[in-house]
Design an enzyme around this catalytic site. Structure first.
Site, PDB file in Angstrom:
ATOM      1  N   ASP A  10      -2.817   3.074   4.166  1.00 35.64           N
ATOM      2  CA  ASP A  10      -1.740   2.181   3.902  1.00 35.64           C
ATOM      3  C   ASP A  10      -0.345   3.127   4.385  1.00 35.64           C
ATOM      4  O   ASP A  10      -0.353   4.376   4.545  1.00 35.64           O
ATOM      5  CB  ASP A  10      -1.626   1.617   2.660  1.00 35.64           C
ATOM      6  CG  ASP A  10      -0.361   0.612   2.573  1.00 35.64           C
ATOM      7  OD1 ASP A  10       0.063  -0.250   3.517  1.00 35.64           O
ATOM      8  OD2 ASP A  10       0.490   0.947   1.543  1.00 35.64           O
ATOM      9  N   SER A  11       0.703   2.489   4.483  1.00 40.31           N
ATOM     10  CA  SER A  11       1.837   3.151   4.881  1.00 40.31           C
ATOM     11  C   SER A  11       2.209   3.654   3.261  1.00 40.31           C
ATOM     12  O   SER A  11       3.237   4.750   3.406  1.00 40.31           O
ATOM     13  CB  SER A  11       3.125   2.008   5.067  1.00 40.31           C
ATOM     14  OG  SER A  11       3.236   1.105   4.117  1.00 40.31           O
ATOM     15  N   CYS A  74      -3.557  -2.422   5.095  1.00 33.99           N
ATOM     16  CA  CYS A  74      -2.145  -2.641   5.386  1.00 33.99           C
ATOM     17  C   CYS A  74      -2.085  -3.785   6.274  1.00 33.99           C
ATOM     18  O   CYS A  74      -2.822  -3.526   7.226  1.00 33.99           O
ATOM     19  CB  CYS A  74      -1.509  -1.285   5.928  1.00 33.99           C
ATOM     20  SG  CYS A  74       0.167  -1.682   6.670  1.00 33.99           S
ATOM     21  N   GLU A 153       7.906   0.914  -3.581  1.00 34.59           N
ATOM     22  CA  GLU A 153       7.987   2.072  -3.371  1.00 34.59           C
ATOM     23  C   GLU A 153       8.664   2.981  -4.496  1.00 34.59           C
ATOM     24  O   GLU A 153       8.561   4.061  -4.607  1.00 34.59           O
ATOM     25  CB  GLU A 153       8.301   2.582  -1.917  1.00 34.59           C
ATOM     26  CG  GLU A 153       7.006   2.065  -0.943  1.00 34.59           C
ATOM     27  CD  GLU A 153       5.917   2.915  -0.888  1.00 34.59           C
ATOM     28  OE1 GLU A 153       6.039   4.306  -0.861  1.00 34.59           O
ATOM     29  OE2 GLU A 153       4.956   2.547  -0.685  1.00 34.59           O
ATOM     30  N   CYS A 185       0.764  -8.646   2.220  1.00 35.68           N
ATOM     31  CA  CYS A 185       1.193  -7.362   2.466  1.00 35.68           C
ATOM     32  C   CYS A 185       0.567  -6.811   1.164  1.00 35.68           C
ATOM     33  O   CYS A 185       0.847  -7.064   0.013  1.00 35.68           O
ATOM     34  CB  CYS A 185       2.711  -7.282   2.205  1.00 35.68           C
ATOM     35  SG  CYS A 185       3.439  -5.363   1.883  1.00 35.68           S
ATOM     36  N   HIS A 187       1.533  -4.329  -0.787  1.00 35.06           N
ATOM     37  CA  HIS A 187       2.171  -3.631  -1.760  1.00 35.06           C
ATOM     38  C   HIS A 187       2.709  -5.154  -2.540  1.00 35.06           C
ATOM     39  O   HIS A 187       3.112  -4.876  -4.027  1.00 35.06           O
ATOM     40  CB  HIS A 187       3.717  -3.273  -1.013  1.00 35.06           C
ATOM     41  CG  HIS A 187       3.837  -2.338  -0.621  1.00 35.06           C
ATOM     42  ND1 HIS A 187       2.841  -1.592   0.516  1.00 35.06           N
ATOM     43  CD2 HIS A 187       4.249  -0.967  -1.096  1.00 35.06           C
ATOM     44  CE1 HIS A 187       3.384  -0.588   0.892  1.00 35.06           C
ATOM     45  NE2 HIS A 187       3.995  -0.005  -0.189  1.00 35.06           N
TER      46      HIS A 187
HETATM   47  N1  DGL Z   1       1.289  -2.509   2.754  1.00 35.18           N
HETATM   48  C1  DGL Z   1       2.043  -2.716   4.184  1.00 35.18           C
HETATM   49  C2  DGL Z   1       1.362  -4.032   4.367  1.00 35.18           C
HETATM   50  O1  DGL Z   1       0.276  -4.492   3.971  1.00 35.18           O
HETATM   51  C3  DGL Z   1       3.188  -2.459   4.457  1.00 35.18           C
HETATM   52  C4  DGL Z   1       4.187  -1.978   3.986  1.00 35.18           C
HETATM   53  C5  DGL Z   1       5.437  -1.413   5.088  1.00 35.18           C
HETATM   54  O2  DGL Z   1       6.239  -2.197   5.412  1.00 35.18           O
HETATM   55  O3  DGL Z   1       5.243  -0.217   4.894  1.00 35.18           O
HETATM   56  O4  DGL Z   1       1.762  -4.738   5.426  1.00 35.18           O
END
Ligand code: DGL
Length: 265
Positions: A10-11, A74, A153, A185, A187
């Site tokens: 993931d990011s 992600c 984050e 997402c 996150h």
């Molecule tokens: N966790 C990531 C997703 O599911 C993205 C987050 C980011 O913008 O880095 O899209």
């Protein structure tokens, strides 16, 4: 059987929601995680750049660790790169978008559903397409939520600031009177408390985490590739600040996040 590890990336911290579900459902599998915190957030960046990052990480997982499967944990990277990765590598690659949509479709009673995600994910049209393909009777409302990932984050999951932002960004979802909202997402499940405060308890929050873990398990069972060797702890890598990844990652995931190694230059 196949005792090789599974790669997950993931990011940043978001993919830990998928790792949690995989650790719970597939405790015998060894996971190797990359959080690309040095280049996050992916959401606002051009999809071509995200595709390049995803390819670099998938390459490293396959080449350095000989993983038997890669989970793109992600949504933005799934939207930007899943087809490309599947065309590029022989190793099976799994994304999170179809799994999320399947979970959403089974959670709704009214068929008025919502998806929230990054600007990249929502702008790509990947969810609109996936919902149309899986069940075209759904009435779908999508909303991009720029800023949510940055709060996660920083470890800020329920402050007044994130609450105010959520009230603004979720307005179209509230207006559409959805009964189920997919957190598109990885996150966003960390913001569940704030999201429930804003949406009320009648809206079911759906995440792709469990469905993705179930999908991985049934794939491995089908192909006879379940690991049978002694369990070994997961390994975590970050392209950003290692100490911070360890501190915040552990508070988000739990004690399994013990040691973090550097990834990239
Ligand atoms: N966790 C990531 C997703 O599911 C993205 C987050 C980011 O913008 O880095 O899209």
């Amino acid at each position: 059987m196949d005792d090789r590890p599974i790669g997950v990336f993931d990011s940043g911290f978001g993919g830990l929601t998928i790792v949690r579900a995989m650790l719970d459902l597939l405790p015998q599998e060894q996971l190797i995680y990359v959080g690309d915190t040095g280049r996050y957030p992916y959401g606002p960046q051009p999809l071509d750049d995200v595709r390049r990052y995803a390819e670099e990480i998938a390459w490293w997982l396959i080449d350095e660790h000989d993983v038997k499967l890669v989970v793109v944990a992600c949504n933005t990277a799934t939207a930007a790169a899943l087809d490309h990765l599947q065309d590029t590598f022989d190793t099976p690659i799994v994304g999170v978008i179809d799994a999320g949509v399947r979970a959403l479709v089974s959670a709704t009673a009214t068929r008025a559903v919502g998806v929230i995600g990054t600007v990249g994910t929502i702008g790509s049209g990947a969810y609109q397409e996936a919902v149309e393909q899986i069940d075209d009777t759904m009435r779908l409302t999508c909303a991009a939520c720029p800023g949510f990932v940055e709060f996660v984050e920083r470890g800020d999951l329920a402050s007044d600031q994130v609450h105010v932002l959520a009230e603004r960004l979720l307005a179209p979802i509230i207006d559409a009177k959805v009964d189920a909202l997919l957190l598109g997402c990885t996150h966003y499940p960390f913001l569940a408390r704030t999201l429930i405060d804003v949406l009320g308890r009648d809206v079911v929050l759906v995440s792709s985490a469990d469905e993705t873990a179930f999908h991985v398990r049934s794939r491995l069972l089908r192909s006879g590739e379940i690991r049978t060797a002694q369990p070994v702890p997961p390994r975590f890598h970050s392209s950003g600040d290692i100490a911070e990844f360890q501190r915040l990652g552990r508070s988000l995931l739990g004690p399994e996040l013990d040691n973090v190694e550097a990834w990239g230059e």
